[in-house]
Motif scaffolding. Structure first.
Motif, PDB file in Angstrom:
ATOM      1  N   ALA A  38      -5.075  -3.285  -9.063  1.00 25.99           N
ATOM      2  CA  ALA A  38      -4.161  -1.405  -9.167  1.00 25.99           C
ATOM      3  C   ALA A  38      -4.569  -0.529  -8.667  1.00 25.99           C
ATOM      4  N   ARG A  39      -6.424   0.014  -8.546  1.00 22.58           N
ATOM      5  CA  ARG A  39      -6.237   0.945  -7.112  1.00 22.58           C
ATOM      6  C   ARG A  39      -5.453   0.340  -5.972  1.00 22.58           C
ATOM      7  N   ILE A  40      -5.196  -0.310  -5.434  1.00 23.97           N
ATOM      8  CA  ILE A  40      -4.646  -0.504  -4.471  1.00 23.97           C
ATOM      9  C   ILE A  40      -3.017  -0.314  -4.771  1.00 23.97           C
ATOM     10  N   LEU A  41      -2.659  -1.163  -5.705  1.00 26.83           N
ATOM     11  CA  LEU A  41      -0.792  -0.914  -6.899  1.00 26.83           C
ATOM     12  C   LEU A  41      -1.001   0.692  -6.328  1.00 26.83           C
ATOM     13  N   SER A  42      -1.710   1.733  -7.237  1.00 26.86           N
ATOM     14  CA  SER A  42      -1.479   2.861  -7.096  1.00 26.86           C
ATOM     15  C   SER A  42      -0.788   3.792  -5.728  1.00 26.86           C
ATOM     16  N   TYR A  43      -2.089   3.835  -4.945  1.00 25.99           N
ATOM     17  CA  TYR A  43      -1.386   3.544  -3.590  1.00 25.99           C
ATOM     18  C   TYR A  43      -0.366   3.222  -2.144  1.00 25.99           C
ATOM     19  N   LEU A  44      -0.556   2.187  -2.952  1.00 26.29           N
ATOM     20  CA  LEU A  44       0.960   1.624  -2.199  1.00 26.29           C
ATOM     21  C   LEU A  44       2.243   1.946  -3.011  1.00 26.29           C
ATOM     22  N   SER A  45       2.571   2.510  -4.208  1.00 27.46           N
ATOM     23  CA  SER A  45       3.520   2.909  -5.182  1.00 27.46           C
ATOM     24  C   SER A  45       3.627   4.158  -5.087  1.00 27.46           C
ATOM     25  N   LEU A  46       2.737   4.752  -3.664  1.00 26.98           N
ATOM     26  CA  LEU A  46       2.988   6.068  -3.823  1.00 26.98           C
ATOM     27  C   LEU A  46       3.311   6.687  -2.188  1.00 26.98           C
ATOM     28  N   GLY A  47       3.186   5.267  -1.347  1.00 28.79           N
ATOM     29  CA  GLY A  47       3.995   5.354  -0.774  1.00 28.79           C
ATOM     30  C   GLY A  47       2.334   5.451   1.228  1.00 28.79           C
ATOM     31  N   LEU A  48       0.906   5.344   0.576  1.00 28.13           N
ATOM     32  CA  LEU A  48      -0.359   5.550   1.268  1.00 28.13           C
ATOM     33  C   LEU A  48      -0.874   3.983   0.936  1.00 28.13           C
ATOM     34  N   LEU A  49      -1.651   3.943   1.877  1.00 25.15           N
ATOM     35  CA  LEU A  49      -2.236   2.788   2.154  1.00 25.15           C
ATOM     36  C   LEU A  49      -3.922   2.952   1.540  1.00 25.15           C
ATOM     37  N   ARG A  50      -4.402   4.427   1.238  1.00 18.84           N
ATOM     38  CA  ARG A  50      -5.485   4.108   0.298  1.00 18.84           C
ATOM     39  C   ARG A  50      -5.488   5.613   0.279  1.00 18.84           C
ATOM     40  N   ALA A  51      -7.093   6.371  -0.205  1.00 19.40           N
ATOM     41  CA  ALA A  51      -6.354   7.767  -0.354  1.00 19.40           C
ATOM     42  C   ALA A  51      -6.550   8.103   0.810  1.00 19.40           C
ATOM     43  N   PRO A  52      -5.946   9.671   0.531  1.00 22.13           N
ATOM     44  CA  PRO A  52      -5.787  10.308   1.586  1.00 22.13           C
ATOM     45  C   PRO A  52      -7.164  11.148   1.903  1.00 22.13           C
ATOM     46  N   HIS A  53      -8.304  10.973   1.150  1.00 18.05           N
ATOM     47  CA  HIS A  53      -9.444  11.320   1.743  1.00 18.05           C
ATOM     48  C   HIS A  53      -9.892  10.577   3.026  1.00 18.05           C
ATOM     49  N   GLU A  54      -9.749   9.312   2.284  1.00 20.07           N
ATOM     50  CA  GLU A  54     -10.563   8.489   3.053  1.00 20.07           C
ATOM     51  C   GLU A  54     -10.459   8.324   4.491  1.00 20.07           C
ATOM     52  N   GLY A  55      -9.519   9.131   5.039  1.00 20.58           N
ATOM     53  CA  GLY A  55      -8.605   8.690   6.202  1.00 20.58           C
ATOM     54  C   GLY A  55      -8.195   7.646   7.075  1.00 20.58           C
ATOM     55  N   SER A  56      -6.894   7.196   6.540  1.00 19.16           N
ATOM     56  CA  SER A  56      -6.521   6.094   7.398  1.00 19.16           C
ATOM     57  C   SER A  56      -5.188   6.507   8.072  1.00 19.16           C
ATOM     58  N   GLN A  57      -4.906   7.759   8.156  1.00 20.59           N
ATOM     59  CA  GLN A  57      -4.092   8.103   9.345  1.00 20.59           C
ATOM     60  C   GLN A  57      -3.999   7.023  10.531  1.00 20.59           C
ATOM     61  N   PHE A  58      -2.869   7.467  11.235  1.00 19.68           N
ATOM     62  CA  PHE A  58      -2.931   5.637  12.531  1.00 19.68           C
ATOM     63  C   PHE A  58      -2.881   6.976  13.791  1.00 19.68           C
ATOM     64  N   ASN A  59      -2.376   8.340  13.580  1.00 17.07           N
ATOM     65  CA  ASN A  59      -1.213   9.403  14.337  1.00 17.07           C
ATOM     66  C   ASN A  59      -1.266   8.238  15.554  1.00 17.07           C
ATOM     67  N   PHE A  60       0.224   7.300  15.275  1.00 20.04           N
ATOM     68  CA  PHE A  60       1.374   6.842  15.839  1.00 20.04           C
ATOM     69  C   PHE A  60       1.989   7.003  15.944  1.00 20.04           C
ATOM     70  N   ALA A  61       3.217   7.073  16.640  1.00 24.70           N
ATOM     71  CA  ALA A  61       4.408   7.156  16.533  1.00 24.70           C
ATOM     72  C   ALA A  61       5.567   6.195  15.459  1.00 24.70           C
ATOM     73  N   GLU A  62       6.075   6.703  14.851  1.00 20.88           N
ATOM     74  CA  GLU A  62       6.960   4.928  14.391  1.00 20.88           C
ATOM     75  C   GLU A  62       7.183   4.430  15.706  1.00 20.88           C
ATOM     76  N   LYS A  63       7.561   4.596  16.516  1.00 17.84           N
ATOM     77  CA  LYS A  63       8.531   3.561  17.641  1.00 17.84           C
ATOM     78  C   LYS A  63       7.507   2.919  17.906  1.00 17.84           C
ATOM     79  N   ASN A  64       6.199   2.942  17.959  1.00 20.52           N
ATOM     80  CA  ASN A  64       4.929   2.835  18.794  1.00 20.52           C
ATOM     81  C   ASN A  64       3.976   2.312  17.529  1.00 20.52           C
ATOM     82  N   MET A  65       4.309   2.129  16.425  1.00 18.30           N
ATOM     83  CA  MET A  65       3.671   1.346  15.401  1.00 18.30           C
ATOM     84  C   MET A  65       4.930   0.079  15.188  1.00 18.30           C
ATOM     85  N   VAL A  66       5.803   0.069  15.288  1.00 18.59           N
ATOM     86  CA  VAL A  66       6.361  -1.003  15.034  1.00 18.59           C
ATOM     87  C   VAL A  66       6.858  -2.112  15.978  1.00 18.59           C
TER      88      VAL A  66
END
Length: 74
Positions: A38-66
């Protein structure tokens, strides 16, 4: 819970217009999940991988991520 089940519910939510129906779909998803899921699903339903304070940003352009994901699953 299998990821396919989650993906199926999210697909139904994506095409649904009624907020009440979306709420019911999410409620059924959370009801079927464990506390950890449920914890994981709550973040996924918000479009996140995890809580914002856990710092999971990739800092990649969308094209490079694809390109990266295509290479990983190739």
């Amino acid at each position: 819970m299998h990821f396919k089940d989650v993906a199926d519910i999210f697909q139904k939510i994506e095409i649904e217009n009624s907020r009440t129906a979306i709420t019911k779909l999410l409620a059924s998803l959370f009801y079927q999940s464990s506390a950890h899921e449920a914890r994981i699903l709550s973040y996924l339903s918000l479009g996140l991988l995890r809580a914002p304070h856990e710092g999971s940003q990739f800092n990649f352009a969308e094209k490079n991520m694809v390109k990266l994901l295509a290479h990983m699953f190739d």
